[in-house]
Enzyme design. Structure first.
Site, short mmCIF file in Angstrom:
data_model
loop_
_atom_site.label_atom_id
_atom_site.label_comp_id
_atom_site.label_asym_id
_atom_site.label_seq_id
_atom_site.Cartn_x
_atom_site.Cartn_y
_atom_site.Cartn_z
N TYR A 166 0.84 -1.21 0.00
CA TYR A 166 0.00 0.00 0.00
C TYR A 166 0.87 1.26 0.00
CZ TYR A 166 -3.71 3.07 1.93
OH TYR A 166 -4.61 4.08 2.16
N LYS A 170 0.89 3.99 -3.01
CA LYS A 170 0.53 5.39 -2.76
C LYS A 170 1.67 6.33 -3.15
CE LYS A 170 -3.71 5.19 -1.17
NZ LYS A 170 -4.79 5.58 -2.12
N1 NAD Z 1 -9.55 6.32 5.81
C1 NAD Z 1 -8.34 6.88 5.94
O1 NAD Z 1 -7.99 7.40 7.01
C2 NAD Z 1 -7.40 6.85 4.79
C3 NAD Z 1 -6.06 7.19 5.05
C4 NAD Z 1 -5.17 7.25 4.01
C5 NAD Z 1 -5.60 7.03 2.71
N2 NAD Z 1 -6.90 6.67 2.46
C6 NAD Z 1 -7.28 6.48 1.05
O2 NAD Z 1 -8.48 7.19 0.82
C7 NAD Z 1 -9.26 6.50 -0.18
C8 NAD Z 1 -10.64 6.19 0.37
O3 NAD Z 1 -10.50 5.29 1.47
P1 NAD Z 1 -11.69 4.95 2.50
O4 NAD Z 1 -11.10 4.99 3.83
O5 NAD Z 1 -12.86 5.77 2.17
O6 NAD Z 1 -11.95 3.40 2.13
P2 NAD Z 1 -13.33 2.58 1.91
O7 NAD Z 1 -12.94 1.15 1.97
O8 NAD Z 1 -14.39 3.08 2.83
O9 NAD Z 1 -13.76 2.96 0.41
C9 NAD Z 1 -13.02 2.54 -0.72
C10 NAD Z 1 -13.99 2.23 -1.83
O10 NAD Z 1 -13.24 1.84 -3.01
C11 NAD Z 1 -14.00 0.86 -3.70
N3 NAD Z 1 -13.15 0.06 -4.58
C12 NAD Z 1 -12.25 -0.90 -4.23
N4 NAD Z 1 -11.68 -1.42 -5.32
C13 NAD Z 1 -12.22 -0.78 -6.40
C14 NAD Z 1 -12.01 -0.88 -7.80
N5 NAD Z 1 -11.13 -1.77 -8.32
N6 NAD Z 1 -12.73 -0.08 -8.62
C15 NAD Z 1 -13.63 0.81 -8.12
N7 NAD Z 1 -13.87 0.92 -6.79
C16 NAD Z 1 -13.15 0.16 -5.95
C17 NAD Z 1 -14.60 0.01 -2.58
O11 NAD Z 1 -15.74 -0.73 -3.04
C18 NAD Z 1 -14.93 1.05 -1.51
O12 NAD Z 1 -16.30 1.45 -1.56
C19 NAD Z 1 -8.44 5.26 -0.54
O13 NAD Z 1 -7.64 5.53 -1.66
C20 NAD Z 1 -7.58 5.04 0.67
O14 NAD Z 1 -6.43 4.31 0.37
C21 NAD Z 1 -7.79 6.57 3.48
#
Ligand code: NAD
Length: 299
Positions: A166, A170
């Site tokens: 990951y 990123k």
């Molecule tokens: N939550 C955090 O604190 C955090 C921190 C750092 C980075 N992020 C990044 O922010 C973004 C959103 O994360 P989140 O926490 O909302 O996660 P989440 O799991 O709630 O949502 C991610 C969504 O992506 C969809 N998804 C997965 N694979 C897919 C694909 N191949 N095609 C289309 N859709 C797909 C999933 O169905 C899901 O609904 C991500 O890129 C994550 O890596 C989140």
């Protein structure tokens, strides 16, 4: 008057979490939004039309404009269709937000090839796939104020020890974004990264843990919605001055990261002797790298 009136956006991974909050925030400001989400499990398995459709129902229920799309962003051809979908349904594409994501954590010395490949495929290749087709449309349709917003992570910026796949994906996206900022500026495109901090299913396992963040479903400060205001700004025409940057958003903070710069340099007009290079590095570099790293492992 909405801040995104007349603009058309695609948000990937918008069926849940931060992507859903971004899609709803964009729609509330007047944008038409393609809500893309494969509806996958946290580790990437499966497919479900429901999450994207539910977000679209919430947006249209408030009078906004949105359509659901379940393209898999790790698939090159489906990503082509996703970009075409925005143009077909809403006539144009102004903003692409890459927020789709999965995790398959593990220490580097135990990681399976499939764990590595799946995470790279959704995050890094997925960001490439959608960006590639959006960029082609932007190049063919000059004159707009176009925006690429890629979600990255503190896991890469600081080096999460349990997430080598990951973290690498990123930071690959950071490089992709810097490249796009330089390549596409002439076509009216800005390209930036957002490193979010929010309580979602991806971070739910951190609830109750002794971190500096209070990850909890009951803490509005760390909600996905609290990530969104700077993302809306990045999508607006007014942010044309801001490109090639990494911004952290969440838990009540909006922070600008520095871009990589040379902080110390030693030079020689000639060939380095080994001992000479070692001495110069220890004397010049060492004082410069005594900085805190939240993931640094204590000995
Ligand atoms: N939550 C955090 O604190 C955090 C921190 C750092 C980075 N992020 C990044 O922010 C973004 C959103 O994360 P989140 O926490 O909302 O996660 P989440 O799991 O709630 O949502 C991610 C969504 O992506 C969809 N998804 C997965 N694979 C897919 C694909 N191949 N095609 C289309 N859709 C797909 C999933 O169905 C899901 O609904 C991500 O890129 C994550 O890596 C989140």
């Amino acid at each position: 008057m909405g801040k995104l009136d007349g603009r058309v956006a695609i948000v990937t991974g918008a069926g849940r979490g931060i992507g859903a909050a971004v899609a709803e925030g964009f729609a509330a400001e007047g944008a038409a939004v393609v809500v893309n989400d494969l509806g996958a499990a946290l580790a990437g398995e499966g497919q479900d039309l429901g999450p994207a459709q539910q977000v679209v129902a919430r947006i249209t229920g408030k009078g906004g404009r949105a359509c659901a799309d379940t393209s898999d962003v790790s698939n090159f051809e489906q990503s082509r269709e996703l970009i075409a979908r925005a143009v077909k349904d809403f006539g144009r594409l102004d903003v692409l937000v890459n927020a789709a994501g999965i995790i398959r954590d593990g220490m580097i010395f135990k990681m399976e090839e499939a764990q590595w490949d799946a995470v790279i495929a959704v995050h890094l290749k997925g960001a490439f796939n959608t960006t590639r087709f959006a960029a082609a449309w932007w190049r063919e349709n000059r004159g707009g104020q176009y925006r690429l917003i890629n979600f990255v992570s503190g896991s890469g910026l600081y080096g999460s020890p349990t997430q080598p796949n990951y973290a690498a994906a990123k930071m690959g996206i950071v490089g992709l974004t810097f490249s796009c900022a330089n390549a596409l500026g002439g076509y009216g495109v800005t390209a930036n990264c957002v490193a979010p901090v929010a309580y979602t299913r991806m971070t739910a396992s951190l609830e109750g843990q002794a971190t500096v963040m209070n990850y909890s479903a009951d803490n509005p400060r760390i909600s996905a919605a609290n990530v969104v205001p700077p993302v809306i700004y990045l999508a607006m025409e007014a942010s044309a001055w801001l490109t090639g940057r990494v911004i952290e958003s969440g838990n009540g903070s909006i922070a600008l990261f520095s871009n990589p710069v040379i902080t110390r340099q030693v030079t020689k007009n000639g060939i380095w002797e080994l001992d000479e290079a070692i001495t110069e590095m220890e004397q010049s570099f060492r004082p410069a790298i005594e900085q805190p790293n939240p993931f640094a492992r204590k000995k």
